[in-house]
Design a protein around this motif. Sequence first.
Motif, PDB file in Angstrom:
ATOM      1  N   GLN A   1      90.029 116.600 -37.120  1.00 55.56           N
ATOM      2  CA  GLN A   1      91.147 117.160 -36.211  1.00 55.56           C
ATOM      3  C   GLN A   1      90.382 117.983 -35.280  1.00 55.56           C
ATOM      4  OE1 GLN A   1      94.352 118.705 -38.829  1.00 55.56           O
ATOM      5  NE2 GLN A   1      95.186 116.704 -38.199  1.00 55.56           N
ATOM      6  N   ILE A   2      89.028 118.168 -35.366  1.00 50.87           N
ATOM      7  CA  ILE A   2      88.427 119.182 -34.267  1.00 50.87           C
ATOM      8  C   ILE A   2      87.910 117.953 -33.196  1.00 50.87           C
ATOM      9  CG2 ILE A   2      86.556 120.549 -34.076  1.00 50.87           C
ATOM     10  CD1 ILE A   2      86.722 121.566 -36.906  1.00 50.87           C
ATOM     11  N   GLU A   3      88.318 118.358 -32.027  1.00 55.11           N
ATOM     12  CA  GLU A   3      87.960 117.570 -30.902  1.00 55.11           C
ATOM     13  C   GLU A   3      86.830 118.389 -30.027  1.00 55.11           C
ATOM     14  OE1 GLU A   3      91.383 115.990 -28.813  1.00 55.11           O
ATOM     15  OE2 GLU A   3      92.157 115.138 -30.437  1.00 55.11           O
ATOM     16  N   ILE A   4      86.353 117.645 -29.077  1.00 55.97           N
ATOM     17  CA  ILE A   4      85.516 118.013 -28.135  1.00 55.97           C
ATOM     18  C   ILE A   4      86.086 119.406 -27.384  1.00 55.97           C
ATOM     19  CG2 ILE A   4      83.800 117.691 -26.570  1.00 55.97           C
ATOM     20  CD1 ILE A   4      82.937 115.310 -28.080  1.00 55.97           C
ATOM     21  N   GLU A   5      87.385 119.175 -27.070  1.00 58.32           N
ATOM     22  CA  GLU A   5      88.169 120.262 -26.385  1.00 58.32           C
ATOM     23  C   GLU A   5      87.706 121.522 -27.084  1.00 58.32           C
ATOM     24  OE1 GLU A   5      92.305 119.479 -25.404  1.00 58.32           O
ATOM     25  OE2 GLU A   5      92.696 121.871 -26.396  1.00 58.32           O
ATOM     26  N   ASP A   6      88.049 121.695 -28.471  1.00 58.88           N
ATOM     27  CA  ASP A   6      87.909 122.804 -29.276  1.00 58.88           C
ATOM     28  C   ASP A   6      86.568 123.312 -29.093  1.00 58.88           C
ATOM     29  OD1 ASP A   6      90.822 122.182 -30.265  1.00 58.88           O
ATOM     30  OD2 ASP A   6      89.921 120.757 -31.501  1.00 58.88           O
ATOM     31  N   ILE A   7      85.663 122.524 -29.204  1.00 56.67           N
ATOM     32  CA  ILE A   7      84.369 123.139 -29.264  1.00 56.67           C
ATOM     33  C   ILE A   7      84.128 123.781 -28.028  1.00 56.67           C
ATOM     34  CG2 ILE A   7      81.930 122.398 -29.592  1.00 56.67           C
ATOM     35  CD1 ILE A   7      83.747 122.079 -32.166  1.00 56.67           C
ATOM     36  N   ALA A   8      84.548 122.784 -26.759  1.00 57.96           N
ATOM     37  CA  ALA A   8      84.298 123.512 -25.455  1.00 57.96           C
ATOM     38  C   ALA A   8      84.796 124.973 -25.396  1.00 57.96           C
ATOM     39  CB  ALA A   8      84.783 122.641 -24.456  1.00 57.96           C
ATOM     40  N   LEU A   9      86.033 125.329 -26.031  1.00 58.25           N
ATOM     41  CA  LEU A   9      86.580 126.410 -26.174  1.00 58.25           C
ATOM     42  C   LEU A   9      85.864 127.344 -26.935  1.00 58.25           C
ATOM     43  CD1 LEU A   9      89.215 128.322 -25.706  1.00 58.25           C
ATOM     44  CD2 LEU A   9      90.178 127.155 -28.019  1.00 58.25           C
ATOM     45  N   LEU A  10      85.165 127.118 -27.879  1.00 62.49           N
ATOM     46  CA  LEU A  10      84.268 127.723 -28.656  1.00 62.49           C
ATOM     47  C   LEU A  10      82.860 128.074 -28.159  1.00 62.49           C
ATOM     48  CD1 LEU A  10      84.852 126.397 -31.995  1.00 62.49           C
ATOM     49  CD2 LEU A  10      86.082 128.425 -31.041  1.00 62.49           C
ATOM     50  N   GLN A  11      82.496 127.421 -27.117  1.00 60.81           N
ATOM     51  CA  GLN A  11      81.210 127.588 -26.266  1.00 60.81           C
ATOM     52  C   GLN A  11      80.672 128.963 -26.332  1.00 60.81           C
ATOM     53  OE1 GLN A  11      81.870 125.186 -22.904  1.00 60.81           O
ATOM     54  NE2 GLN A  11      79.475 125.460 -22.210  1.00 60.81           N
ATOM     55  N   ASP A  12      81.571 130.035 -25.988  1.00 62.13           N
ATOM     56  CA  ASP A  12      81.044 131.450 -26.010  1.00 62.13           C
ATOM     57  C   ASP A  12      80.681 131.912 -27.303  1.00 62.13           C
ATOM     58  OD1 ASP A  12      80.859 131.635 -23.213  1.00 62.13           O
ATOM     59  OD2 ASP A  12      82.674 132.772 -23.163  1.00 62.13           O
ATOM     60  N   GLU A  13      81.684 131.870 -28.156  1.00 60.24           N
ATOM     61  CA  GLU A  13      81.718 132.277 -29.386  1.00 60.24           C
ATOM     62  C   GLU A  13      80.399 131.487 -30.299  1.00 60.24           C
ATOM     63  OE1 GLU A  13      83.228 134.897 -31.132  1.00 60.24           O
ATOM     64  OE2 GLU A  13      84.373 134.157 -29.415  1.00 60.24           O
ATOM     65  N   LEU A  14      79.925 130.405 -29.988  1.00 61.73           N
ATOM     66  CA  LEU A  14      78.990 129.602 -30.725  1.00 61.73           C
ATOM     67  C   LEU A  14      77.738 129.664 -29.719  1.00 61.73           C
ATOM     68  CD1 LEU A  14      80.602 126.673 -32.130  1.00 61.73           C
ATOM     69  CD2 LEU A  14      80.086 128.506 -33.411  1.00 61.73           C
TER      70      LEU A  14
END
Length: 538
Positions: free
Chosen positions: A252-265
């Motif tokens: 269920q994790i999409e690239i959009e979600d990862i992009a949102l986490l860019q700073d966090e990660l």
Amino acid sequence: MTDDCRELGLITGGSLIEGLQMKLSPERSIEEVKAGKFVVVYGLLHKFFSLITDVRLDASSTNILVNPPSREDEILRQVLSGTSTYATVELKPMLMLTHKDDEPKPVKTIPPHFAPVLEATEEDVGLVFGREDKARKFFSIGSPLDMDTPVCINLDRFVERSNGIFGKSGTGKTFLTRVMLAGIIKHGKAVNLIFDMHNEYGWGTRREGGSEFVKGLKQLFPERVSIFSLDPKSTRRRGAKPDVEVYISLDQIEIEDIALLQDELQLNTTAIESAFAIYRKYQDRWLTELLSWKQEDLPEIARELGAHQQSLSALYRKLNRLKTLPFIVDDSSQSEGTIKKIINYLSRGINIVLEFGKSNSSLSYLLVANIISRRIHDYYIEKTEEYFATQNPADQPRQLMITIEEAHKFLNPQSARQTIFGTIARELRKYFVTMMIVDQRPSGIDDEVISQVGTRITALLNDEKDIQSVLTGVSNTSGLRSVLASLDTKQQALILGHAVPMPVVVKTREYGEEFYKEVSSTAGEKVDAAKSVEELYG
Ligand SMILES: Nc1ncnc2c1ncn2[C@@H]1O[C@H](COP(=O)(O)OP(=O)(O)O)[C@@H](O)[C@H]1O
Ligand SMILES: [Mg+2]
């Protein structure tokens, strides 16, 4: 004009745009006059409901100021006071009402010279803000400064658009949000989904600086609120039982979600590009695939995918953190189950508090809130389209309000364009979904999103940038800045926008025993509660 209203002074000047000046009556002390106070100017034809925005000391001659009376010379001070030395109060008229009418209108003119200014009465407050009654449209949120009368918010209008609750840390945002949510739940104006990052909404939380506990929404409305938990152990440790445990699966994790986490990660853009390369090949299974690879195979895989090898390794390393989150599962049916339950509960009108327990890192919060809201967004669009097709009132989706704390994490200018929350804030009002944005740094939120915020409830803010962004899109705000900056550090707020006819400063309602009694479905409203359970479960 009645005798029990107390005269404050007379209008001596002003303009429609700049506001009015009042000379304070000599009998009144300047220290009684506070910024944000609600007063009424009696013109010949109209009453002008106004807000005090500034207070100033004046003197008729500068000589007096050059030779001020000494500290001992009390008599001279009194002689000067009110005539040679006096106070000028700035007022901002916000609404006007012809004396015969009872519907206040926008201000288009000003009162004449020497019109009297009086403290507002209970009746004035009721007339402008409405009264709590059987119609269940109005809900009291507090009382005006120095008064004991309820100021009401129009709940129908409140849930119609997205709203913001702002203020520095510790000013009472969470308490205020709880008060508003209790009102909305009590009157059934919308169903709520609350992303409860700090576990403050469902069950009791401790009051700051004390040992007292305050009640959570589940305790006030046991049959209308469900607790979903990402960390059931933590929920149980706090003595509560979660109604539903929440799981999220990798697919269920999409690239959009990862992009949102860019700073966090701390991912760079080439890492995101590598993610796209994997996605092109594996689609929904992209993350499951990535995390199943072995470190030593990465160079080979990078070559196959045509991805940058180092970025792919970075992506691999950093996303491996996701595997350690306790609510992440491989089994997609478990995760689908969670989403289905959320939608099912919401469509039956049961409010959901989603507790993060100990999984309350920004990483978990951003990820989970984004994934769940995206699915709800899809569902609501579908439902609304169905409703437009049939035009059958029974098909109309139930109004939904999503509450997020620390909203700037989702709605900063960069994320607001990428995440589902940006979309919801901008356009989902058309699809019966709105947001309650709770944040301590409104300047961190995208301007376009702020301008969509219908009602803004703002506790003390000091930072000029924050004050400015709260007032984005509000016309004629000069006087409101000073009001905002002079609020108390706790439990006071300026309310402006869609759900109130004029800006007003309130001392917010005390969230405590008396409030529980008034709103709770466990007290006094047993019959109603039983009925609503019946409605819900059939
Ligand atoms: N309406 C209220 N009723 C009772 N106490 C309040 C209220 N608003 C604020 N407080 C007090 O102020 C403290 C801080 O409020 P809180 O909502 O946690 O602040 P914030 O969320 O803005 O950081 C609370 O712990 C409580 O003691
Ligand atoms: Mg808080």
